[in-house]
Design a protein around this motif. Structure first.
Motif: not given
Lengths: 430, 430
Positions: A219-220, A222-223, A412
């Protein structure tokens, strides 16, 4: 005998990693698939926007000079000779005391130099001839959106390596990019190691935990803007782990392993680096959590050996892997966005080493405030879920108090920084 | 005669839209597909984390009471009776003056209540019997990550409607969510209208521009968390537009049109709303840009009639469509994140109406600063690409000066607000 590792500074660790930075190449994708990708070329306008003088309102296109003497007492009459909607072009030229009815967005007809709004004229129809009465002077260029007022031909609008937001996409469409040059994502292989790891769909067993690091890291990745190549979890078993890493090396641009990098009897990564002939950049960093973070290279490929502890793993990714990904994507601000924030609660623990505390920032008026979340231990997972930033407390400092100003790194925020957080090295120990 | 519309306040417009808010239902997706989705159920822990006492370090598991009299002068000898790696469980119970070699993450064996780190003991091997010498007192619970210290069974960890970040995904994996309950995305139909619109791959023509609003809105929809259903651009031609909207009504949860909502002769949306029997919530708002923004409902479906001007269209989406999407996704902060920022440059224009200026915020230390970007005109596209926030200047105010504190609404921040920006209504006119 326990191996004694020599820790290095965070700054030096980041520098050593960034010596192996590489720039990704370009691929073309449909404009429908370009969201959040990184632009592969600077966006330079190839035409003025608007590319013709146009009316921003509904009204009448006229020659301003004809209104020179128009007043309430002496209204001037104009003959309406045509009507044009947006997208239409009049074949006629506006002559003296002539007007063309024009809709929002339509091109100003030849001869006209201004527009008077619909609400300001009185329309008449007599003998099938339409006229309008104008009661005031209209200035040259009044109510005209001039060619090039938004963007001029040749303007450098968006730089290469920018992330494609809705606004950037609007510009890409304006300039006819039905296909968009973006940076090809680096492929990052992920291998979670540890005999204690269960798959996410397996029931709990005593002494075992479900693999959460693998999902978190994916997930990191992808972010950060890269592509994940997922490999099966590996038990602490040297042969199968070696084979998995060898395979990943042939299939990925970078590899992340979690676990197995410490000095325990079942930490096989150091031995595997040796077998692979990998060059170890560092295997200990003066930071908490994540001091065991290890990075090695084989040729131009980096092997990121992150901690098996979730918080340490998370922090290791954001500090050392993210900038490599963002640099690959041609970002000139590849590091986490840096800011300062006012601490809301006491943090009494002294900081012998640089401490990266999972925290939450909030905006209060025009100020950033920060609060640590959850338990500050490297093996904790809940704090990661609640955090939106890292609070950085430099090594060599004592506890902090509510009201103190501290450094924060935002997870973010897509702006990024052109420089990483780096320690002052005054009183911290290695 | 030009139709005279009655403008309403921004606050009232948002309220009228939100009267038609609906909550989305749940669907289950693979954990590999859940990034950035909105959680469909609260995440409540069904077991302690860790779910067994475990060692955070490599060392030896012992009974602390046996070290009561251990000093450098009088080291105490322990017999090493077993060795356990992470994921392994010892069948043995640690008895008086016995130790079990334990690796990071392994479960504390029966009988033991503490761990002494590897670095602090001296190991001996004599007659195939392994022993360690301990020179200091070890406290009960020392170096033990206790069952439940991270998360307790029954803890409410993440609330329904939260966005799934890497940290939340780590928790989902920890609790065995191989499939994750998420809110089904609302399907938003997009129809760009205007005879001046060219497709993105068409060459420019005099009087025509490429459709950028459609792409921009699609990207805003994706960013807000919804699904796009794309329809062909429509010329200002009432029959084909009517048919397109009728089709979209049967296929989508909400519909967005761009253009055609003003009072011009070719603005057909008002006529189409009438034909469809739609109930117009409002067709004029006391704001710039985007005063023509129109919203109507047919049954429980909303038709958002956004301006054809790019900046006005963008702002209309973020103020009125985004909260409907985020509420659908069960977010309790469906509005744009609100903050304040210090204006960096003079903004001398007076604000007869609420003005939403495309701007850029930056962090300077712990402060937010803001600067308008590009041209402040509703038909401008470049300013949208450079902006990351709206600066809100309330109607009835004169110009603003550098150093003034102003309201800002952030585009990229996912936190959101539980309340929209709403005007004070003191001196603004409708």
């Amino acid at each position: 005998m326990v191996e004694r590792r020599k820790p290095i500074w965070v700054k030096d660790a980041i520098e050593k990693v960034m010596e192996w930075k590489r720039l990704g190449s370009i691929e073309w994708v449909s404009i429908n698939e370009c969201d959040n990708r990184f632009l592969g070329e600077p966006l330079i306008s190839d035409h003025d926007v608007p590319h013709f003088d146009r009316s921003p309102y509904d009204g009448f296109a006229i020659r301003s000079e004809d209104t020179l003497h128009a007043t309430s007492e002496n209204p001037v009459c104009f003959e309406v000779i045509d009507e044009i909607g947006a997208g239409q072009v009049s074949p006629l030229k506006v002559g003296p005391f002539q007007a063309i009815r024009i809709m929002t967005g339509a091109a100003l007809p030849q001869g006209a130099d201004s527009v008077i709004m619909l609400e300001l004229v009185r329309e008449n129809l007599k003998d099938n001839k339409k006229t309008i009465m104008i009661k005031r002077k209209v200035k040259t260029g009044e109510n005209v959106s001039c060619k090039g007022e938004d963007v001029k031909k040749g303007d450098h609008l968006i730089q290469k390596g920018s992330i494609i937001t809705p606004g950037v996409k609007a510009l890409l469409a304006t300039f006819g990019y039905s296909r968009v040059p973006v940076i090809k994502k680096p492929v990052i292989g992920v291998i979670a190691t540890g005999s204690e790891l269960l798959n996410v769909d397996e029931p709990l067993e005593h002494g075992k935990i479900r693999n959460s690091n693998g999902y978190m890291i994916e997930s990191q990745i992808i972010r950060a803007g890269a592509e994940v190549k997922k490999y099966e979890n590996r038990a602490d078993e040297i042969e199968s782990l070696y084979t998995a890493i060898e395979t990943a090396l042939s299939e990925c641009d970078f590899i992340i392993t979690t676990g197995g990098v410490s000095v325990g009897d079942y930490d096989y990564l150091p031995e595997i680096y040796k077998r692979l002939g990998a060059n170890i950049l560092f295997n200990k960093i003066a930071m908490r959590p994540g001091s065991v973070t290890t990075v090695a290279n084989i040729g131009d490929k980096l092997l990121f050996g992150l901690s098996g502890n979730p918080s340490a793993c998370y922090v290791g990714f954001e500090l050392y892997v993210r900038p490599i990904i963002r640099y690959w994507l041609h970002s000139d601000t590849p590091y986490l966005t840096k800011a300062k924030a006012t601490l809301q609660t006491d943090f009494p623990k002294p900081n012998p080493f640089n401490r990266f505390v999972r925290s939450q920032i909030k905006f209060v008026n025009d100020r950033l405030i920060v609060d640590p979340v959850g338990l500050d231990k490297s093996n904790v997972v809940s704090s990661i879920a609640w955090a939106n930033c890292l609070m950085v407390l430099p090594g060599g400092t004592r506890g902090y108090k509510a009201g103190d100003l501290v450094d924060v790194l935002l997870f973010e925020d897509q702006t990024g920084s052109d420089e990483p957080w780096t320690e002052a090295r005054k009183s911290s120990k290695l």
